[in-house]
Motif scaffolding. Sequence first.
Motif, mmCIF file in Angstrom:
data_model
loop_
_atom_site.group_PDB
_atom_site.id
_atom_site.type_symbol
_atom_site.label_atom_id
_atom_site.label_comp_id
_atom_site.label_asym_id
_atom_site.label_seq_id
_atom_site.Cartn_x
_atom_site.Cartn_y
_atom_site.Cartn_z
ATOM 1 N N ASN A 1 0.828 -1.203 0.000
ATOM 2 C CA ASN A 1 0.000 0.000 0.000
ATOM 3 C C ASN A 1 0.868 1.261 0.000
ATOM 4 O O ASN A 1 0.596 2.208 -0.734
ATOM 5 N N ASN A 2 1.925 1.254 0.798
ATOM 6 C CA ASN A 2 2.792 2.430 0.868
ATOM 7 C C ASN A 2 3.459 2.709 -0.480
ATOM 8 O O ASN A 2 3.612 3.863 -0.883
ATOM 9 N N LEU A 3 3.850 1.640 -1.166
ATOM 10 C CA LEU A 3 4.504 1.814 -2.474
ATOM 11 C C LEU A 3 3.515 2.303 -3.531
ATOM 12 O O LEU A 3 3.819 3.191 -4.333
ATOM 13 N N ILE A 4 2.326 1.738 -3.508
ATOM 14 C CA ILE A 4 1.303 2.133 -4.488
ATOM 15 C C ILE A 4 0.840 3.566 -4.227
ATOM 16 O O ILE A 4 0.666 4.362 -5.151
ATOM 17 N N GLU A 5 0.695 3.884 -2.946
ATOM 18 C CA GLU A 5 0.286 5.244 -2.563
ATOM 19 C C GLU A 5 1.294 6.272 -3.093
ATOM 20 O O GLU A 5 0.914 7.317 -3.627
ATOM 21 N N ASN A 6 2.570 5.955 -2.970
ATOM 22 C CA ASN A 6 3.603 6.863 -3.503
ATOM 23 C C ASN A 6 3.488 6.997 -5.021
ATOM 24 O O ASN A 6 3.561 8.111 -5.554
ATOM 25 N N ALA A 7 3.323 5.863 -5.694
ATOM 26 C CA ALA A 7 3.225 5.894 -7.157
ATOM 27 C C ALA A 7 2.068 6.802 -7.586
ATOM 28 O O ALA A 7 2.203 7.603 -8.511
ATOM 29 N N LEU A 8 0.948 6.685 -6.899
ATOM 30 C CA LEU A 8 -0.222 7.490 -7.281
ATOM 31 C C LEU A 8 -0.039 8.949 -6.882
ATOM 32 O O LEU A 8 -0.432 9.858 -7.604
ATOM 33 N N ARG A 9 0.599 9.180 -5.728
ATOM 34 C CA ARG A 9 0.742 10.544 -5.231
ATOM 35 C C ARG A 9 1.777 11.331 -6.032
ATOM 36 O O ARG A 9 1.576 12.486 -6.357
ATOM 37 N N TYR A 10 2.902 10.677 -6.338
ATOM 38 C CA TYR A 10 3.995 11.405 -6.992
ATOM 39 C C TYR A 10 4.089 11.100 -8.487
ATOM 40 O O TYR A 10 4.795 11.791 -9.204
ATOM 41 N N LEU B 1 7.297 8.653 6.184
ATOM 42 C CA LEU B 1 7.532 7.364 6.853
ATOM 43 C C LEU B 1 7.219 6.150 5.983
ATOM 44 O O LEU B 1 7.637 5.033 6.286
ATOM 45 N N GLY B 2 6.485 6.383 4.902
ATOM 46 C CA GLY B 2 5.983 5.263 4.095
ATOM 47 C C GLY B 2 7.053 4.292 3.631
ATOM 48 O O GLY B 2 6.914 3.075 3.801
ATOM 49 N N LEU B 3 8.127 4.790 3.041
ATOM 50 C CA LEU B 3 9.170 3.910 2.506
ATOM 51 C C LEU B 3 9.936 3.207 3.615
ATOM 52 O O LEU B 3 10.291 2.031 3.486
HETATM 53 MG MG LIG Z 1 4.640 7.747 1.006
#
Ligand SMILES: [Mg+2]
Length: 135
Positions: A36-45, A99-101
């Motif tokens: 989830n943290n990796l996917i969230e980053n992909a979508l956010r950035y 903190l996600g990564l």
């Molecule tokens: Mg993140």
Amino acid sequence: MHSFAEDAKECGDVIKVSGNAHPMRLQPLAIRRCLNNLIENALRYGEKADIVIGETDDEVVISIRDAGPGIPEDKLEAVFTPFYRLEASRSRHTGGIGLGLSIARDMARKQGGDITLKNAPEGGLVATLVLPKQY
Ligand SMILES: [Mg+2]
Ligand SMILES: Nc1ncnc2c1ncn2[C@@H]1O[C@H](COP(=O)(O)OP(=O)(O)OP(=O)(O)O)[C@@H](O)[C@H]1O
């Protein structure tokens, strides 16, 4: 992965999943949080997430590619540091505390795996999660 893609479709997010891997025993909540943290980053950035699932004899490999600006080569490790955010992200309104990564890598390593980041030659960031197969 497929359930993430289903949830995302309902929210209008752009997630594509391809490939498959042998089922294996993992801590479901930890691995869900990690992905989830990796996917969230992909979508956010990076506006979208292209997810490819694959495997070798002893590892399952999940890579998540986005369509964003990527990360400067000399910061690809630093972004795993807790609370570290790139300059461009700090000025954004898109939340995040950095903190996600660090959490995602922690979870991957606790299951004997790891996460690495690289910039795709064709643009975008690729986050790769590798997990050793355990039955
Ligand atoms: Mg993140
Ligand atoms: N896919 C990506 N493309 C470009 N930059 C990224 C990407 N993923 C992470 N980053 C950069 O790395 C930083 C750290 O990411 P991390 O996921 O650890 O924290 P965050 O997204 O800022 O906050 P959160 O705690 O909500 O995840 C981000 O702030 C961003 O600058």
